[in-house]
Enzyme design. Sequence first.
Site, mmCIF file in Angstrom:
data_model
loop_
_atom_site.group_PDB
_atom_site.id
_atom_site.type_symbol
_atom_site.label_atom_id
_atom_site.label_comp_id
_atom_site.label_asym_id
_atom_site.label_seq_id
_atom_site.Cartn_x
_atom_site.Cartn_y
_atom_site.Cartn_z
ATOM 1 N N ASP A 136 29.083 44.802 37.698
ATOM 2 C CA ASP A 136 29.421 43.931 38.829
ATOM 3 C C ASP A 136 28.172 43.590 39.647
ATOM 4 O OD1 ASP A 136 31.060 42.531 40.548
ATOM 5 O OD2 ASP A 136 32.359 44.226 41.021
ATOM 6 N N ASP A 156 38.123 36.757 40.587
ATOM 7 C CA ASP A 156 38.919 37.765 41.288
ATOM 8 C C ASP A 156 40.289 37.211 41.628
ATOM 9 O OD1 ASP A 156 37.246 39.891 41.221
ATOM 10 O OD2 ASP A 156 36.395 39.587 43.219
HETATM 11 C C1 DGJ Z 1 34.414 42.588 42.575
HETATM 12 C C2 DGJ Z 1 35.068 42.466 41.236
HETATM 13 O O1 DGJ Z 1 35.185 41.127 40.865
HETATM 14 C C3 DGJ Z 1 36.415 43.169 41.282
HETATM 15 O O2 DGJ Z 1 37.089 42.992 40.078
HETATM 16 C C4 DGJ Z 1 36.203 44.624 41.587
HETATM 17 O O3 DGJ Z 1 35.500 45.216 40.530
HETATM 18 C C5 DGJ Z 1 35.435 44.769 42.889
HETATM 19 N N1 DGJ Z 1 34.225 43.991 42.904
HETATM 20 C C6 DGJ Z 1 35.089 46.205 43.136
HETATM 21 O O4 DGJ Z 1 34.309 46.363 44.235
#
Ligand code: DGJ
Length: 728
Positions: A478, A548
Amino acid sequence: MPITWNEKEGIFHLYNNKISYLIQIVHGKYPAHLYWGKRVLVMQPSSILQFKGRAFSPTTEPGKPAFSLDTLPQEYPASGNGDFRTPAYQFRTAVGSTVTEFVYDSHEIIQGKPRLMGLPQVYIEDESEAETLIITLVDSMLGVGMNLHYTIYRDLDVITRSVSFEHHGTQKVEILKCMSMSVDFHQSNWDWLHLYGTWGRERHIERKSLTHGIQSISSSRGASSHQHNPFVALLSKNADEEQGEVYGFSLVYSGNFQASIEVDLFQTTRLSIGINPFNFQWRLNPGDVFLTPEAIMVFSSEGLGGMSRTYHKLLRTRVCRGVYRDKTRPILINNWEATYFQFNEKKLKEIADAGKELGIELFVLDDGWFGHRDNDKTSLGDWKVYQKKLPNGLAGLANYVTKKGMKFGLWVEPEMVSPDSDLYRKHPDWCLHVPGRNRTLSRNQLILDLSRADVCDYIIETLTSIFTSALISYVKWDMNRNMTEVGSSGLPPERQQETAHRYMLGLYRILETLTTRFPHILFESCSGGGGRFDPGMLYYMPQTWTSDDTDAVERLKIQYGTSIVYPAITMGAHVSDVPNHQVGRVTPLTMRCHVAMAANFGFELNIDKLSSHDKQVVTEQIKLYHQIKDLVCFGDLFRLLSPFEGTVTAWMYVAPNKEKAVVFYYKTLAEPNPPFMRLKLSGLHPLLKYRIDEGLNEYYGDELMKIGIRLPLIKQDYASFIFQLKVS
Ligand code: DGJ
């Protein structure tokens, strides 16, 4: 797929069975663009360019009043010596000037494709797949050489371009701008299309008429970004999904980029793509070499759909790498939306247990497993297990999951540091910053300075020990903020504006090392969803968390827009809870499954808390996914109805041999007293007979594509269907 050189005319012809690209070295000095499009079989090449003196266009060569760089269609134009349009490059020389004079020096035609050291790129597996032309221009006063690389592929309508600069002189020079490619088309009657968005709303499609002047998209965020994808296309006015000419331009890079299109007053269209020149500068010392990232240029005479299918094939088979390249991906359950930071080992085991029962193959532990991370204010950089949550460590949980017959996956965010972390307290100079200035936070975190080799080495070793500490088969990588105060304590003042690009080179080195060390790990890249969904990241990690936003309706647009360039096998898609956490919408579980299984299928909810009815639905949908996953991952995509144009969306994947297909149809809003509707399919073999969902009737591909299939009358919002077609 040869490249020929007509010495008399000074013309290079790059061609394969379907496309031609023609370059002429005009007056023995200037690489001019003649043509790019459908394959030209016979021609009188000397008749292509026309010259005419234009008022206020400077005369480049004495005695040739009709010749001006200002009106010449060029391949890699300079500025400062007669061309007033957008330059492809710019240098600052030791005398403080930006005037340079690069002219043709030599060329080389090579079987295959040379590697671009340290950068992600399109690769070949066999020399016979491609041929490369390198045109070398030299500025003799500076002693700098510029190599324009063009690779044409045997089986794909693709040309890749990049540029390298070699300093053989003695003066200091600075590169201020160096696009990866530039091309001047002889017309401007086009639309342009690009993918824009924001967090939770990535890669929406925008199509507009070109206008006179400059239109551009870019990122200066230190990542390719949610806001603009490093991709643009030019489309003939009649181009749609199936027909019309389309030119696609994409950059194999994950940092700041710019794509710019300028239409001049003689209807020439100049398009370039490359590193964003804003806040970029690179000191090129004698002996140095600088490589630009690579641009992928696709030509399609079969509309936008044709362009997408070419990108899909190229990205899937010649950009993505590793053991997972040609494999369908495990169905996963991720705990993020189920628990956020509030979990313990017992809860995670319950999710894994329920997932296993329903047929899920991979359990992914997301954010919150390290340091003392109970929220997003702390611990990034302290990659030690949070004992309170995981008393048996990662290994304990991974063993539990693995013993159940599932794989274990882990979330990391290695490029970041929290001010509240042991790492930051020990190394406050390891983050991007400018001495004496504020260190701007975003999601309460700072960015580690990956332009520094020692920081990169630290990340490599830290992750190596995590990845070897437990049975880890999958990693979600991430990256949750963009760059501010872009400066490095590792660089002298005159090199500070190299930081953002050096960061990308550092990141690529880390990824190359780790993916080589851990070839069995399936890596998924992520940046707050799809904030770094680009070909550069795909070179190291064969899939990306698309967004997301997991709402099924919103996902139709996001996945449809993403599919303009990226194949389904590169997109992560999860079924989440309702009301949806991002938009509050309640959609049926079946539709959520039908949207997510149009890409790499996964779940992200309290699966252990589902009702027995919903568990039954999930089991059935997983069974369905196993039937169609090969088509989704390796089939050719045909987009049928766009979510950007109404309340129905449809797309289908067709097997390369055309004997099987799967059609996805979604209707988000019901209407009263609805008309009868038919859905025209695409990509089938007209003369093959198909059976739909094991039904009794058979239909010719021809009729399915021209007359279409009957759609049921639906009295329900958020309805969806999946039809499977098989040659009978
Ligand atoms: C952003 C990601 O896109 C989410 O899926 C998740 O992993 C969060 N970060 C966790 O902080």
